[in-house]
Write an enzyme that holds these catalytic residues in place. Structure first.
Site, PDB file in Angstrom:
ATOM      1  N   ARG A  46      21.805 -37.462 -42.449  1.00 14.66           N
ATOM      2  CA  ARG A  46      21.675 -37.316 -40.992  1.00 14.66           C
ATOM      3  C   ARG A  46      22.317 -35.994 -40.600  1.00 14.66           C
ATOM      4  O   ARG A  46      22.942 -35.330 -41.406  1.00 14.66           O
ATOM      5  CB  ARG A  46      22.234 -38.518 -40.214  1.00 14.66           C
ATOM      6  CG  ARG A  46      23.403 -39.263 -40.754  1.00 14.66           C
ATOM      7  CD  ARG A  46      24.750 -38.614 -40.596  1.00 14.66           C
ATOM      8  NE  ARG A  46      24.967 -37.936 -39.345  1.00 14.66           N
ATOM      9  CZ  ARG A  46      25.771 -36.901 -39.206  1.00 14.66           C
ATOM     10  NH1 ARG A  46      26.438 -36.394 -40.250  1.00 14.66           N
ATOM     11  NH2 ARG A  46      25.948 -36.321 -38.047  1.00 14.66           N
ATOM     12  N   GLY A  47      22.132 -35.639 -39.304  1.00 11.72           N
ATOM     13  CA  GLY A  47      22.559 -34.307 -38.848  1.00 11.72           C
ATOM     14  C   GLY A  47      21.326 -33.409 -38.874  1.00 11.72           C
ATOM     15  O   GLY A  47      20.584 -33.384 -39.869  1.00 11.72           O
ATOM     16  N   ALA A  48      21.118 -32.659 -37.776  1.00 16.84           N
ATOM     17  CA  ALA A  48      19.859 -31.939 -37.594  1.00 16.84           C
ATOM     18  C   ALA A  48      19.502 -30.997 -38.761  1.00 16.84           C
ATOM     19  O   ALA A  48      18.413 -31.109 -39.347  1.00 16.84           O
ATOM     20  CB  ALA A  48      19.889 -31.199 -36.268  1.00 16.84           C
ATOM     21  N   ARG A  89      12.190 -38.978 -37.662  1.00 17.62           N
ATOM     22  CA  ARG A  89      13.074 -38.992 -36.485  1.00 17.62           C
ATOM     23  C   ARG A  89      12.569 -37.919 -35.515  1.00 17.62           C
ATOM     24  O   ARG A  89      12.284 -36.797 -35.939  1.00 17.62           O
ATOM     25  CB  ARG A  89      14.538 -38.711 -36.876  1.00 17.62           C
ATOM     26  CG  ARG A  89      15.150 -39.808 -37.742  1.00 17.62           C
ATOM     27  CD  ARG A  89      16.651 -39.608 -37.936  1.00 17.62           C
ATOM     28  NE  ARG A  89      17.407 -39.973 -36.745  1.00 17.62           N
ATOM     29  CZ  ARG A  89      18.726 -39.736 -36.608  1.00 17.62           C
ATOM     30  NH1 ARG A  89      19.407 -39.122 -37.569  1.00 17.62           N
ATOM     31  NH2 ARG A  89      19.361 -40.109 -35.523  1.00 17.62           N
ATOM     32  N   ASP A 239      20.926 -31.212 -31.374  1.00 13.77           N
ATOM     33  CA  ASP A 239      19.738 -31.601 -32.146  1.00 13.77           C
ATOM     34  C   ASP A 239      18.497 -30.850 -31.675  1.00 13.77           C
ATOM     35  O   ASP A 239      17.540 -30.688 -32.426  1.00 13.77           O
ATOM     36  CB  ASP A 239      19.533 -33.114 -32.065  1.00 13.77           C
ATOM     37  CG  ASP A 239      20.598 -33.811 -32.891  1.00 13.77           C
ATOM     38  OD1 ASP A 239      21.720 -33.989 -32.384  1.00 13.77           O
ATOM     39  OD2 ASP A 239      20.324 -34.115 -34.062  1.00 13.77           O
ATOM     40  N   ASN A 249      21.882 -33.881 -27.732  1.00 12.29           N
ATOM     41  CA  ASN A 249      22.854 -34.135 -28.808  1.00 12.29           C
ATOM     42  C   ASN A 249      23.199 -35.624 -28.804  1.00 12.29           C
ATOM     43  O   ASN A 249      22.723 -36.387 -27.950  1.00 12.29           O
ATOM     44  CB  ASN A 249      24.099 -33.257 -28.621  1.00 12.29           C
ATOM     45  CG  ASN A 249      24.990 -33.284 -29.852  1.00 12.29           C
ATOM     46  OD1 ASN A 249      24.524 -33.066 -30.972  1.00 12.29           O
ATOM     47  ND2 ASN A 249      26.261 -33.591 -29.688  1.00 12.29           N
ATOM     48  N   LYS A 250      24.031 -36.007 -29.742  1.00  9.66           N
ATOM     49  CA  LYS A 250      24.390 -37.419 -29.926  1.00  9.66           C
ATOM     50  C   LYS A 250      24.771 -38.098 -28.619  1.00  9.66           C
ATOM     51  O   LYS A 250      25.472 -37.504 -27.797  1.00  9.66           O
ATOM     52  CB  LYS A 250      25.537 -37.484 -30.944  1.00  9.66           C
ATOM     53  CG  LYS A 250      26.079 -38.852 -31.236  1.00  9.66           C
ATOM     54  CD  LYS A 250      25.024 -39.857 -31.644  1.00  9.66           C
ATOM     55  CE  LYS A 250      24.154 -39.411 -32.803  1.00  9.66           C
ATOM     56  NZ  LYS A 250      22.919 -40.241 -32.913  1.00  9.66           N
TER      57      LYS A 250
HETATM   58  O1  MRU Z   1      22.072 -39.326 -35.403  1.00 14.70           O
HETATM   59  P1  MRU Z   1      22.711 -38.180 -36.157  1.00 14.70           P
HETATM   60  O2  MRU Z   1      23.974 -38.554 -36.848  1.00 14.70           O
HETATM   61  O3  MRU Z   1      21.724 -37.485 -37.065  1.00 14.70           O
HETATM   62  O4  MRU Z   1      23.094 -37.163 -35.009  1.00 14.70           O
HETATM   63  C1  MRU Z   1      23.696 -35.956 -35.352  1.00 14.70           C
HETATM   64  C2  MRU Z   1      24.129 -35.187 -34.184  1.00 14.70           C
HETATM   65  O5  MRU Z   1      23.889 -35.532 -33.053  1.00 14.70           O
HETATM   66  C3  MRU Z   1      24.806 -33.898 -34.451  1.00 14.70           C
HETATM   67  O6  MRU Z   1      25.704 -33.618 -33.430  1.00 14.70           O
HETATM   68  C4  MRU Z   1      23.737 -32.805 -34.512  1.00 14.70           C
HETATM   69  O7  MRU Z   1      22.807 -33.052 -35.513  1.00 14.70           O
HETATM   70  C5  MRU Z   1      24.265 -31.442 -34.663  1.00 14.70           C
HETATM   71  S1  MRU Z   1      25.386 -31.212 -35.988  1.00 14.70           S
HETATM   72  C6  MRU Z   1      24.673 -30.297 -37.148  1.00 14.70           C
END
Ligand code: MRU
Length: 350
Positions: A46-48, A89, A239, A249-250
């Protein structure tokens, strides 16, 4: 190891299983592009930027899986696999960005007299370039961002934006990490980041590894620390960033940014230019992933289930923070300040 790596001995993709951390550091091996799409969906990775790189390697697996006898048929198999990857996603644009970049790099070779094997190798080569560039881009972002961090800063950080969210190093956490390496005394208040607890599980684990002082706070505590003058900066990743500077973002980022703005605390989003989507005029156009309500409901406190049987929940995975709440967006090409309509385009094109 990196968050994900191609194994050149076995031609498989290896990645850290982020669902198991911090309890255990387990590596999973993926053999097909559908396994990669599932790993993105179920958040093994996970993480963009990390899911973008994973999807690019997923196409390399798709090329290996293909029985195509000519390059046109191979390209058609790759296009089908690309759709599977992109649908895993919806919010992080890095996923579609990486998949489209691989397809484009391969498509320009179609007219030349390349063999199926050569085309297949070029898919892997482009995926590897995306992964390697990601590490370099993160270090450049960190260098820009660390200049904004002062000795003695206490920083609220949301979600996980460290090495685990990218191929290696990190975005917002990469800035904090570099500032710490430069000898600045930084203290991090780690938002636990409900419901999947990326902060409490992953960011806290990474900060422990780097020896950076931190304390975990529940998401709802952030306003208190901002209002009582205990925080100098708020940092998070992104994201997807729309052309006007609205940041997806999250979930929870918007409320954090609102509370910071109300207390005149600077809010920085740290993201590579591959996260900026100039095709979308504003954040209202960014698709927001809705995840299984079970992520909210199926939790325990002191050994007991928290929620009544039959309870319902909503679970949007991301929110949009309006550009007016963002002080600056830190990219590998430099720091963009408002007006973002003008300055984001400049950093993307520089
Ligand atoms: O649902 P996730 O854990 O993939 O969400 C990740 C985030 O929201 C991060 O803040 C985002 O990807 C940027 S960090 C590289």
């Amino acid at each position: 190891m990196r968050t994900l790596e191609w194994d050149y001995a076995t031609n498989e993709l290896r990645m850290i299983d982020q669902r198991r951390l911090p309890g255990s550091l387990e590596i999973v091996t993926l053999h097909t592009h559908t396994e990669v799409a599932e790993a993105i969906r179920n958040m093994t990775v996970r993480g963009a930027p990390a899911i973008g790189a994973a999807a690019a390697f997923g196409l390399a697996l798709a090329a290996q899986e293909s029985n195509a006898r000519d390059v046109a048929a191979l390209f058609s198999d790759l296009e089908t696999a690309a759709e599977t990857m992109k649908s895993a996603r919806p919010t992080a644009v890095n996923l579609a960005w990486a998949v489209d970049r691989v397809l484009k790099s391969v498509s320009v070779r179609l007219s030349a007299s390349v063999s199926v094997d050569e085309l297949s190798s070029s898919v892997l080569a482009e995926a590897q370039r995306i992964a390697d560039e990601d590490v370099e881009v993160n270090k450049r972002m960190a260098a820009h961002g660390a200049m904004l961090i002062n000795d003695g800063d206490t920083i609220i950080h949301h979600c996980n934006t460290g090495a685990l969210a990218v191929v290696d190093w990190g975005t917002a956490l990469g800035v904090i990490r570099l500032a710490h390496e430069q000898g600045k005394r930084v203290h991090v208040l780690v938002d636990e980041t409900r419901p999947r607890l990326q902060g409490a599980r992953l960011t806290a684990w990474e900060l422990s590894q780097y020896g950076i002082p931190y304390e975990i706070i529940t998401d709802g505590m952030a306003g208190h620390f901002l209002r009582t003058g205990q925080v100098q900066k708020v940092l998070f990743g992104a994201d997807r960033i729309a052309a006007n500077g609205d940041v997806a973002n999250k979930i929870g980022t918007y409320m954090l940014a609102l509370a910071a703005h109300d207390n005149n605390i600077p809010v920085y989003s740290v993201a590579p230019t591959s996260t900026i989507d100039l095709s979308l005029a504003h954040g209202g156009l960014i698709p927001i992933e809705k995840r299984d309500p079970g992520e909210v409901l199926d939790i325990e406190f002191q050994g007991e289930r928290v929620t009544p049987q039959g309870a319902k929940a909503r679970n949007p995975a991301f929110d949009i923070t309006p550009a007016r709440l963002i002080s600056a967006i830190i990219t590998e090409n430099g720091i963009a300040y408002p007006p973002f309509e003008i300055n984001l385009r400049k950093v993307v094109e520089s």
